[in-house]
Design a protein around this motif. Sequence first.
Motif, mmCIF file in Angstrom:
data_model
loop_
_atom_site.group_PDB
_atom_site.id
_atom_site.type_symbol
_atom_site.label_atom_id
_atom_site.label_comp_id
_atom_site.label_asym_id
_atom_site.label_seq_id
_atom_site.Cartn_x
_atom_site.Cartn_y
_atom_site.Cartn_z
ATOM 1 N N LEU A 103 0.829 -1.209 0.000
ATOM 2 C CA LEU A 103 0.000 0.000 0.000
ATOM 3 C C LEU A 103 0.864 1.259 0.000
ATOM 4 N N ARG A 104 1.941 1.224 0.741
ATOM 5 C CA ARG A 104 2.842 2.383 0.755
ATOM 6 C C ARG A 104 3.479 2.592 -0.616
ATOM 7 N N LEU A 105 3.824 1.479 -1.275
ATOM 8 C CA LEU A 105 4.403 1.590 -2.608
ATOM 9 C C LEU A 105 3.363 2.102 -3.604
ATOM 10 N N HIS A 106 2.133 1.612 -3.472
ATOM 11 C CA HIS A 106 1.052 2.111 -4.334
ATOM 12 C C HIS A 106 0.895 3.617 -4.178
ATOM 13 N N GLU A 107 0.953 4.077 -2.925
ATOM 14 C CA GLU A 107 0.807 5.508 -2.668
ATOM 15 C C GLU A 107 1.884 6.294 -3.411
ATOM 16 N N GLN A 108 3.133 5.829 -3.327
ATOM 17 C CA GLN A 108 4.228 6.530 -3.988
ATOM 18 C C GLN A 108 4.072 6.492 -5.501
ATOM 19 N N MET A 109 3.653 5.329 -6.036
ATOM 20 C CA MET A 109 3.432 5.199 -7.470
ATOM 21 C C MET A 109 2.375 6.183 -7.953
ATOM 22 N N LEU A 110 1.272 6.274 -7.203
ATOM 23 C CA LEU A 110 0.178 7.153 -7.609
ATOM 24 C C LEU A 110 0.570 8.624 -7.481
ATOM 25 N N ASP A 156 3.602 9.747 -7.926
ATOM 26 C CA ASP A 156 4.445 9.974 -9.103
ATOM 27 C C ASP A 156 3.601 10.152 -10.349
ATOM 28 N N LYS A 157 2.572 9.316 -10.460
ATOM 29 C CA LYS A 157 1.683 9.394 -11.617
ATOM 30 C C LYS A 157 0.951 10.735 -11.644
ATOM 31 N N ARG A 158 0.491 11.183 -10.462
ATOM 32 C CA ARG A 158 -0.200 12.474 -10.386
ATOM 33 C C ARG A 158 0.727 13.610 -10.791
ATOM 34 N N GLN A 159 1.985 13.534 -10.356
ATOM 35 C CA GLN A 159 2.940 14.585 -10.709
ATOM 36 C C GLN A 159 3.143 14.653 -12.217
#
Length: 246
Positions: A78-85, A87-90
């Motif tokens: 979940l923490r990795l998903h948060e970081q991925m998302l 990055d995607k938002r940026q």
Amino acid sequence: MRVKEVAEMVGISVRTLHHYDEIGLLIPDETSEAGYRIYSQQNLAMLQQILFFRELGFPLKQIKEIVTDPAFDRLEALRLHEQMLLDKRQRLEKLLETIRKTISHAKGEMAMSAKDQFAGFDFGRNPYEQEARERWGDEAIDASDKKLNQLKQNGGMAQFQEEMNELYRKLAEVRGEDPASEEAQSAIGQWYRMLNNMGSYSLDAFKGLGQMYVDDERFTKTIDAFGAGLAQFMRDAMAIYADSNK
């Protein structure tokens, strides 16, 4: 919760949940006397995890390998998903800003350099690929990346994309035929060879990919843009091709 209730709450199809059950990705904890699938809170938590992976483009086969691994840590994922998302938002915010500037430029309201017109585009990297590799691994990434890089270096990406679209159109023209017909099988054979120019697909994987074209609404929508019913036709033709060439 019953399958229909889960589907309505989440916004996915009942057929998708049935498919997840059939492939062993998300098996309901209970089944009622009447045969209804009953999903527990733990099942819903796993479904959320699966959908996070799907949102980030992971194929179902890889998701299953990840979540069934004894070393899988849901909180870490979940923490990795948060970081991925994030990055995607940026990246999306950068692209949106480029769109806004391009609109202003088109209206004559501002000047825009050639470099500024492509701010935010980055096809050469996957910002979370390395971290995903370290946690879960994926040998296919290496083969696919190698072939993609070769195409990019040779300036062949645009040509490859056009060849792919042309083959989609060719398949759409014969989608009214029997998927076992010589014409359909010839075209789907071209599709098999084209995919293997980009990755590494066994006949079983090719057949499974065809099923995904129907089970995953995003695939279906993209493929059916070339002709209504094309995704289902390709699924059937791919299964026949795989079974007959083993």
